[in-house]
Design a protein around this motif. Structure first.
Motif, PDB file in Angstrom:
ATOM      1  N   ASN A 226      -5.353 -10.114  -6.207  1.00  0.00           N
ATOM      2  CA  ASN A 226      -5.481  -8.699  -6.595  1.00  0.00           C
ATOM      3  C   ASN A 226      -6.310  -7.891  -5.607  1.00  0.00           C
ATOM      4  N   ILE A 227      -7.376  -8.483  -5.089  1.00  0.00           N
ATOM      5  CA  ILE A 227      -8.244  -7.754  -4.168  1.00  0.00           C
ATOM      6  C   ILE A 227      -7.469  -7.362  -2.910  1.00  0.00           C
ATOM      7  N   THR A 228      -6.663  -8.261  -2.414  1.00  0.00           N
ATOM      8  CA  THR A 228      -5.862  -7.964  -1.226  1.00  0.00           C
ATOM      9  C   THR A 228      -4.874  -6.838  -1.509  1.00  0.00           C
ATOM     10  N   PHE A 229      -4.166  -6.939  -2.625  1.00  0.00           N
ATOM     11  CA  PHE A 229      -3.210  -5.889  -2.965  1.00  0.00           C
ATOM     12  C   PHE A 229      -3.914  -4.551  -3.194  1.00  0.00           C
ATOM     13  N   ASN A 230      -5.065  -4.576  -3.866  1.00  0.00           N
ATOM     14  CA  ASN A 230      -5.812  -3.334  -4.076  1.00  0.00           C
ATOM     15  C   ASN A 230      -6.193  -2.703  -2.741  1.00  0.00           C
ATOM     16  N   SER A 231      -6.601  -3.527  -1.787  1.00  0.00           N
ATOM     17  CA  SER A 231      -6.967  -3.016  -0.460  1.00  0.00           C
ATOM     18  C   SER A 231      -5.765  -2.406   0.250  1.00  0.00           C
TER      19      SER A 231
ATOM     20  N   ILE B   5      -2.980  -1.192  -1.156  1.00  0.00           N
ATOM     21  CA  ILE B   5      -2.578   0.029  -1.867  1.00  0.00           C
ATOM     22  C   ILE B   5      -3.571   1.155  -1.564  1.00  0.00           C
ATOM     23  N   ASN B   6      -4.854   0.820  -1.488  1.00  0.00           N
ATOM     24  CA  ASN B   6      -5.856   1.819  -1.138  1.00  0.00           C
ATOM     25  C   ASN B   6      -5.628   2.347   0.279  1.00  0.00           C
ATOM     26  N   SER B   7      -5.251   1.466   1.200  1.00  0.00           N
ATOM     27  CA  SER B   7      -4.941   1.907   2.573  1.00  0.00           C
ATOM     28  C   SER B   7      -3.754   2.857   2.583  1.00  0.00           C
ATOM     29  N   CYS B   8      -2.763   2.573   1.753  1.00  0.00           N
ATOM     30  CA  CYS B   8      -1.618   3.484   1.636  1.00  0.00           C
ATOM     31  C   CYS B   8      -2.079   4.844   1.127  1.00  0.00           C
ATOM     32  N   CYS B   9      -3.014   4.826   0.188  1.00  0.00           N
ATOM     33  CA  CYS B   9      -3.560   6.064  -0.365  1.00  0.00           C
ATOM     34  C   CYS B   9      -4.281   6.852   0.722  1.00  0.00           C
ATOM     35  N   GLU B  10      -5.120   6.154   1.489  1.00  0.00           N
ATOM     36  CA  GLU B  10      -5.854   6.830   2.560  1.00  0.00           C
ATOM     37  C   GLU B  10      -4.896   7.427   3.582  1.00  0.00           C
TER      38      GLU B  10
ATOM     39  N   GLN C 120       5.231   6.083  -1.005  1.00  0.00           N
ATOM     40  CA  GLN C 120       6.312   5.093  -1.104  1.00  0.00           C
ATOM     41  C   GLN C 120       5.812   3.685  -0.793  1.00  0.00           C
ATOM     42  N   ALA C 121       4.995   3.551   0.238  1.00  0.00           N
ATOM     43  CA  ALA C 121       4.467   2.226   0.584  1.00  0.00           C
ATOM     44  C   ALA C 121       3.532   1.718  -0.514  1.00  0.00           C
ATOM     45  N   GLY C 122       2.686   2.599  -1.044  1.00  0.00           N
ATOM     46  CA  GLY C 122       1.779   2.200  -2.121  1.00  0.00           C
ATOM     47  C   GLY C 122       2.534   1.713  -3.340  1.00  0.00           C
TER      48      GLY C 122
ATOM     49  N   PHE D 248      -4.194   0.540 -10.656  1.00  0.00           N
ATOM     50  CA  PHE D 248      -3.457   1.722 -11.104  1.00  0.00           C
ATOM     51  C   PHE D 248      -4.209   3.015 -10.785  1.00  0.00           C
ATOM     52  N   ASN D 249      -5.534   2.982 -10.855  1.00  0.00           N
ATOM     53  CA  ASN D 249      -6.299   4.194 -10.543  1.00  0.00           C
ATOM     54  C   ASN D 249      -6.072   4.629  -9.096  1.00  0.00           C
TER      55      ASN D 249
END
Length: 133
Positions: free
Chosen positions: A2-7, A9-14, A19-21, A40-41
């Motif tokens: 989960n930590i890897t995926f969160n990172s 997804i967060n990079s996609c947000c930044e 679409q990538a997120g 999700f946040n």
């Protein structure tokens, strides 16, 4: 994990890449990992940022529906993410923002007292209110 995926997804947000997120969130779920409210946040924040570029808030609404479907509880950060985005982007249609807040509350999101105090202070500091004499 989960930590890897969160990172990721967060990079996609930044980077503003909705679409990538969403792809990585979907891939996470298909891989058998259960995203939590933190995941999700970040994705909801990403959907708000994408709406700034002419989209709408359907992505955020869909993410809240996905949370419900997966049994993921929203938290005070979910509430703060929605409120924060609406304050940063005042052009967002308030009725849609209200619907998102209602959906988040339905999933268990509640503002905590610290968050409320921070929001009030931010509003006061950033406002153009004049003291009455």
């Amino acid at each position: 994990n989960n930590i890897t995926f969160n990172s990721v997804i967060n990079s996609c947000c930044e980077g503003g890449d909705l679409q990538a997120g969403l792809f990585f969130l979907s891939f996470m779920i298909k891989s058998g990992l259960r995203p939590g409210s933190d995941t999700f946040n970040v994705a909801i924040r990403l959907a708000f940022e994408a709406s700034r570029e002419g989209g709408n808030l359907l992505g955020a609404k869909q993410l809240l529906q996905d949370m419900e479907q997966l049994g993921v509880q929203a938290n005070s950060n979910t509430f703060k993410t929605i409120i924060g985005a609406s304050l940063r982007h005042p052009y967002l249609p308030q009725p849609e923002v209200n619907e998102l807040l209602k959906a988040a509350v339905k999933l268990g999101a509640r503002p905590d007292s610290k968050m409320l105090m921070e929001m009030i202070q931010d509003n006061i500091n950033g406002s153009k209110f004049k003291q009455s004499t």
